[in-house]
Each structure stands twice: as C-alpha cells, then as structure tokens.
Write an enzyme that holds these catalytic residues in place. Structure first.
Site, PDB file in Angstrom:
ATOM      1  CG  ASP A  32      -2.235  -1.092   1.086  1.00 57.86           C
ATOM      2  OD1 ASP A  32      -2.701  -0.931  -0.076  1.00 57.86           O
ATOM      3  OD2 ASP A  32      -2.013  -1.776   1.920  1.00 57.86           O
ATOM      4  N   GLY A 141      -5.287   0.943   7.475  1.00 63.09           N
ATOM      5  CA  GLY A 141      -5.743  -0.391   7.692  1.00 63.09           C
ATOM      6  C   GLY A 141      -6.914  -0.574   8.972  1.00 63.09           C
ATOM      7  CG  ASP A 172      -7.534  -2.973  -0.386  1.00 66.11           C
ATOM      8  OD1 ASP A 172      -6.984  -3.768   0.774  1.00 66.11           O
ATOM      9  OD2 ASP A 172      -6.603  -2.216  -0.916  1.00 66.11           O
TER      10      ASP A 172
END
Ligand code: DX5
Ligand code: ZN
Length: 214
Positions: A32, A141, A172
């Site tokens: 990421d 996250g 995702d």
C-alpha cells in the site's frame, strides 16, 4: 479458486522479514503506497519492492494511492513488481494511463474508492487484469467494511459477464471472517487483507482457509 493478497500495512515493520514469512501462503504481497495527498497517510516507496524480493518469491502488487501515478511508473519498472494498481480518481486520462502501465509489461489494476461509480470502467474493462473495489476509504488498515460496496461488487460482476472478459475483482479493506463469504458470493476473486491475517494466530493457515472457500 480465490486468491489472497497479504497487505503488510499493519505488519510489524520492525520485523518485516518474519512478517512476510508468516504470509507465505498468499498469492500476492500487497504493498500500500500512500503519498499524503491522495490519502491522508504516508507509507512505503519503490525501494521496498527489491528489498522484499530478496526474501520472498510471492508476486508483489503495488496499490498506488498517490496523485499523478504516471510519474512513478519508471521507478517501479526497475523494481520487479508484477502488478500496478492505480486509482481511477487520480487520472483525467484513465485509458492512456492504463495503456502506459501495460507498456511496462505490468499487470494492470484500477481501484475505485467507495463513492466512485463503476461507470468510468465501462470502456476500459476489457484492458484490465483486475478491478480493485475499495471496501473502505483508502488510507488506513483496520477499518470496517462499508456494506454498500457489496452491491457494487455484484454489479461489476454483471458487467464482466456481459462483456465476457477476463478481468478479476479484488476487494480491499475490512475483510473479516464474518464477511468474506459474502464478498466471494458477490463476485470477489481476490481478497486483500491485512488485519485479519496479522491478527490471526496462524496467518499461513488463515490464508489457506480464505482461499479454500468456493
Ligand atoms: C487501505 C489499504 C488496504 C488495507 C487492508 O487503504 O488499501 O490494503 O491495508 O487492511 P485491512 O485488512 O486492515 O483493512
Ligand atoms: Zn490496498
């Protein structure tokens, strides 16, 4: 067969070698990349790819959450990553950008934020290896999945079926043990996950469990 992308965003960065080894059953290592402009966070740069490649054979996909992604293609071309995923929201000329990425011989993915419509994909879907549906707002996250994205996945699956093309659907953000079956049923071919696997006592096995679901 469902593929799993292991996001190292929430891995223990001081023990990255061990953390990458923990997810060796994953199909992809998901990197990421954030620039502090397109998303309110900063993470890894291109130099992480060759470093990771020294210790792992898992193909690396780079999720570019950056403005002006075309400026970075040359840098990633030197690194050995296999797939580049850019955000539709970052390009006024999405078709051109997709073609540029293909010229570098990368697999190409286009990501859509939760509020972005599928319409922008209609005329480029056949050129893509994967569409990444963001099931959280990008940047961090450990967030909860936005449930409205499930109908978006279903709709995308219909578009792919109608066009009879090979494009895969990746999801995702916020994937967990309660929702992964519904994501797959809706049409997801690839589950990208960080928190679920890095919180698991046995990450390798958790990944196999996710992959086994048909
Ligand atoms: C969010 C990232 C995701 C995220 C997934 O901006 O694109 O890849 O790290 O992690 P979890 O599983 O924690 O939502
Ligand atoms: Zn990601």
């Amino acid at each position: 067969m469902i593929e799993v992308g292991a996001s190292i965003l929430n891995a223990d960065l001081l023990n990255l070698r061990k953390e990458i080894d923990k997810v060796s059953t994953a199909d992809w290592l998901h990197l990421d990349v954030m620039d502090g402009h397109f998303v309110p966070n900063l993470t890894f740069g291109p130099m992480f790819v060759p470093a990771i490649k020294q210790i792992s054979n898992i193909p690396i996909e780079v999720h570019l959450m950056v403005e002006n992604p075309e400026k970075f293609l040359d840098l990633y071309a030197q690194t050995g990553c296999q797939r580049i995923i850019i955000h539709a929201e970052t390009s006024k000329h999405l078709h051109r950008l997709v073609q540029q990425i293909k010229e570098y011989q990368f697999e190409v993915g286009v990501a859509l934020n939760p509020a972005t419509s599928l319409d922008c994909l209609e005329y480029i879907l056949e050129s893509l290896d994967v569409v990444l549906i963001m099931t959280v707002n990008p940047g961090f996250g450990g967030q909860s999945l936005i449930v409205q994205t499930l109908s978006k996945i279903k709709k995308l699956q219909q578009m792919i079926t109608e066009l009879d093309c090979n494009c895969k659907i990746a999801v995702d953000g916020g994937v967990n043990w309660d929702n992964y079956r519904n994501l797959v049923k809706a049409g997801a071919n690839q589950l990208i996950t960080g928190t679920l696997i890095y919180n698991a006592s046995d990450a390798k096995n958790s990944i196999l469990q996710l992959k086994d679901f048909c």
